[in-house]
Design a protein around this motif. Structure first.
Motif: not given
Length: 169
Positions: A105-108
């Motif tokens: 769920h992270k876009d980093t």
């Protein structure tokens, strides 16, 4: 691997051992005045990996403490040699399912900006596993562990290397 807990566990471990916490990615971002994802986009992974090696070398020469290196850093033989010569490498050994649960769920994560991020993570995991297995120490990670519990497990593993702990204190 990304999601293994390098930063969180590293910070907790540095507190337990009362030594500085160093993060090669943070140092690279500060030197470049841009995010890792921006460096990847503008200059490519090869450029980033060269800077990463330079930063790891400098940090290992200049300070004693806990160094969190990016998930791809240990793939480089030069980085492995630098770390082995100047410290000890610790693999936070998390399985693929745990890693995916932590990063999905992270876009980093620039390496996961693909059409199928799970497949990309799986491919990275499988490709990197033989390199991670070269680490001086492996500490199994479990979803049930808190950050402090994991840091304690790493400290316990480091007790196998009193030469390293003596250098840090």
């Amino acid at each position: 691997m990304m999601g293994a807990g390098k930063t969180a566990v590293g910070k907790a471990l540095s507190a337990i051992l009362d030594v500085p916490f160093l993060d090669s990615d943070v140092e690279i971002e500060a030197a470049a005045n841009m995010k890792i994802s921006e460096i990847f986009a503008r200059d490519g992974e090869a450029f980033f990996r060269d800077r990463e090696t330079q930063v790891i070398d400098r940090l290992l020469d200049s300070q004693r403490g806990i160094l969190s290196a990016g998930g791809g850093a240990f793939l480089s033989e030069r980085n492995r040699d630098l770390i082995r010569a100047k410290g000890v490498s610790v693999w936070l050994k998390a399985d693929l399912r745990l890693l995916w649960n932590r990063v999905k769920h992270k876009d980093t994560r620039p390496l996961l900006r693909t059409a199928d991020p799970y497949r990309t993570l799986k491919d990275l995991y499988e490709a990197r596993l033989p390199y991670y297995e070269m680490a001086d120490l492996a500490v199994p990670a479990h979803a049930s562990y808190t950050i402090d519990q994991m840091a304690t497990k790493v400290r316990d593993a480091l007790e196998q290397r009193p030469d390293v702990l003596e250098q840090m204190t």
